[in-house]
Design a protein around this motif. Structure first.
Motif, PDB file in Angstrom:
ATOM      1  N   THR A 185       4.882  12.271   6.838  1.00 23.99           N
ATOM      2  CA  THR A 185       3.727  13.176   6.754  1.00 23.99           C
ATOM      3  C   THR A 185       3.205  13.266   5.639  1.00 23.99           C
ATOM      4  N   GLY A 236       3.759   5.412  12.283  1.00 24.64           N
ATOM      5  CA  GLY A 236       3.063   4.284  12.745  1.00 24.64           C
ATOM      6  C   GLY A 236       3.482   2.950  11.983  1.00 24.64           C
ATOM      7  N   ASN A 237       4.014   2.921  10.711  1.00 25.69           N
ATOM      8  CA  ASN A 237       4.217   1.794   9.937  1.00 25.69           C
ATOM      9  C   ASN A 237       5.749   1.246  10.409  1.00 25.69           C
ATOM     10  N   ASN A 252       0.776   9.009   4.849  1.00 24.69           N
ATOM     11  CA  ASN A 252       1.088   7.510   4.645  1.00 24.69           C
ATOM     12  C   ASN A 252      -0.306   6.831   5.133  1.00 24.69           C
ATOM     13  N   ASP A 253      -0.890   7.543   6.143  1.00 24.61           N
ATOM     14  CA  ASP A 253      -2.140   7.108   6.979  1.00 24.61           C
ATOM     15  C   ASP A 253      -3.570   7.364   6.027  1.00 24.61           C
ATOM     16  N   ASP A 254      -3.281   8.080   4.586  1.00 23.30           N
ATOM     17  CA  ASP A 254      -4.537   8.492   4.058  1.00 23.30           C
ATOM     18  C   ASP A 254      -4.567   7.800   2.717  1.00 23.30           C
ATOM     19  N   ARG A 255      -3.763   6.831   2.478  1.00 17.85           N
ATOM     20  CA  ARG A 255      -3.819   6.361   1.106  1.00 17.85           C
ATOM     21  C   ARG A 255      -5.146   5.926   0.738  1.00 17.85           C
ATOM     22  N   ASP A 256      -6.009   5.139   1.587  1.00 19.05           N
ATOM     23  CA  ASP A 256      -7.131   4.622   0.973  1.00 19.05           C
ATOM     24  C   ASP A 256      -8.269   5.836   0.700  1.00 19.05           C
TER      25      ASP A 256
END
Length: 410
Positions: free
Chosen positions: A116, A153-154, A228-232
């Protein structure tokens, strides 16, 4: 091996401990309390992120988790990249050698089965897999105790986490959704139990003396950039969180409320500095907590708490202080619902100062009612953790129990 050593119980604790995260160290403190109470004969040591800090604070021997000392620094040069790569190979043998010396290894709480917050597969997920695989190969029982989990997800990270859980001899989770997440990722959880977070087993400080109105508000902050899914969009998330928090604190100050800023990790100190600089009021001060006990003392003296970090929320709930969660993951929502404050969650990724203030005022109006609810829920959590420790002893210390029974028999 001498007869005396045959009955000695060798217990290891493992994790990102002593690395500046107060929640992780609080989980370790709770497990050490359990071991002192239920297994006082055990010889305990750690394989952890901050070995020197763990030895200094908890008085147990500790070994560095990683052979390569630059593990936590970004590797950009060829030498650093090669060092990290070599370290991953060396750690296979270091971890196995450490595990081999123990009868039981405990991973105390923490969100070891989730991503998370930003996480790379070759970081802690790899280390946890080495631990659990070594335990299975060398017949050392590895126990994941009241851990947090979330669907990942990764694919590489998901694979390492799934196999770590499968190879462990004992698993329990700190909420139902963690168990559900592991089941969804292919782990058989039919025998796994759900218990409260280990921090609920820590001593609770006495409530502070009542303060005159307006009472103090504790605001727990975090160097929050998403997961992890918000890096961009990590910087956008951080800026929105910080700006919303500053506006919220500024409004409290304008109303004459003293505000105490709290951290949960060393990395949060820059956020504290930014808020102090932006608000610029003597009513806003910052604490320097060194342990969860320090956080609980601060929160016990407050009228209300607003917090982001998961273990900051636990500290407020445990002291019986009404708390509003700036929630960055489903685990925070689940914790708040479990403790009877499910209506008081606000998204950390989308902080809206106006809506946050509305929720805060609603929370304060119900303060007396919610404090009574928290008393009842805390008693229930303490009972569940006592059951957890009994179950853990039965599951991973059967030989020690048998030896103890023989020694105590008339």
């Amino acid at each position: 091996m001498t007869p005396a050593k045959e009955t000695e119980l060798r217990v290891g604790v493992f994790g990102l401990l002593g690395s500046g995260n107060l929640g992780n160290d609080g989980s370790l403190e709770a497990v050490l309390g359990y071991l002192r109470d239920r297994h006082p004969e055990a010889a305990v040591d750690a394989l952890c992120g901050g070995a020197e800090a763990v030895t200094a604070r908890f008085r147990i021997p500790a070994t560095r988790l990683h052979w390569y000392r630059g593990e936590y620094r970004t590797a950009s040069r060829a030498g650093a990249i090669a060092g990290k790569g070599l370290g991953k190979l060396v750690d296979v043998f270091r971890t196995a050698a450490w595990v081999r010396r123990h009868d039981v290894v405990i991973v105390p709480g923490m969100g070891v089965l989730e991503a998370t917050l930003p996480l790379r597969p070759w970081g802690f997920p790899y280390s946890l897999f080495l631990l659990c695989a070594s335990g299975r190969l060398l017949r050392t029982r590895v126990a994941l105790v009241s851990v947090g989990a979330a669907e990942i997800g990764n694919r590489p990270t998901r694979t390492l986490v799934r196999w770590s859980a499968r190879l462990a001899a004992y698993r329990s989770y700190r909420d139902t959704q963690s168990r559900d997440a592991m089941r969804a990722m292919g782990v058989n959880t039919a025998r796994d139990e759900v218990y409260p977070d280990l921090a609920f087993a820590l001593p609770t400080p006495p409530a502070g003396a009542p303060s005159g109105p307006p009472g103090p508000v504790c605001v727990g902050v975090m160097d929050f950039h998403g997961g992890n899914d918000d890096r961009d969009r990590a910087e956008e998330i951080f800026r929105r969180y910080l700006d919303g928090t500053i506006r919220f604190v500024r409004t409290l100050v304008e109303e004459g409320r003293p505000v105490r800023l709290l951290t949960g990790d060393r990395c949060d100190e820059s956020v504290v500095a930014a808020i102090l600089d932006a608000v610029g009021s003597p009513l806003v001060t910052a604490a320097e907590p060194a342990a969860l006990a320090d956080l609980m003392k601060e929160m016990a003296a407050a009228d209300t708490v607003v917090a982001v970090r998961y273990h900051n929320l636990i500290c407020a709930l445990k002291t019986g202080t009404p708390v509003l969660a700036l929630s960055y993951a489903a685990k925070s929502d689940a914790l708040m619902a479990q403790m009877g404050l499910g209506a008081y969650c606000h998204p950390a990724r989308e902080v809206d100062a106006g809506k946050l203030l509305e929720q805060f005022r609603s929370l304060e109006k119900r303060s007396a009612e919610l404090r009574q609810t928290l008393i009842e829920r805390n008693l229930a959590a303490a009972r569940r953790l006592e059951h957890q420790f009994t179950a853990l002893t039965a599951a991973v210390f059967p030989a020690a129990d048998h030896a103890h029974a023989l020694r105590e028999a008339p």
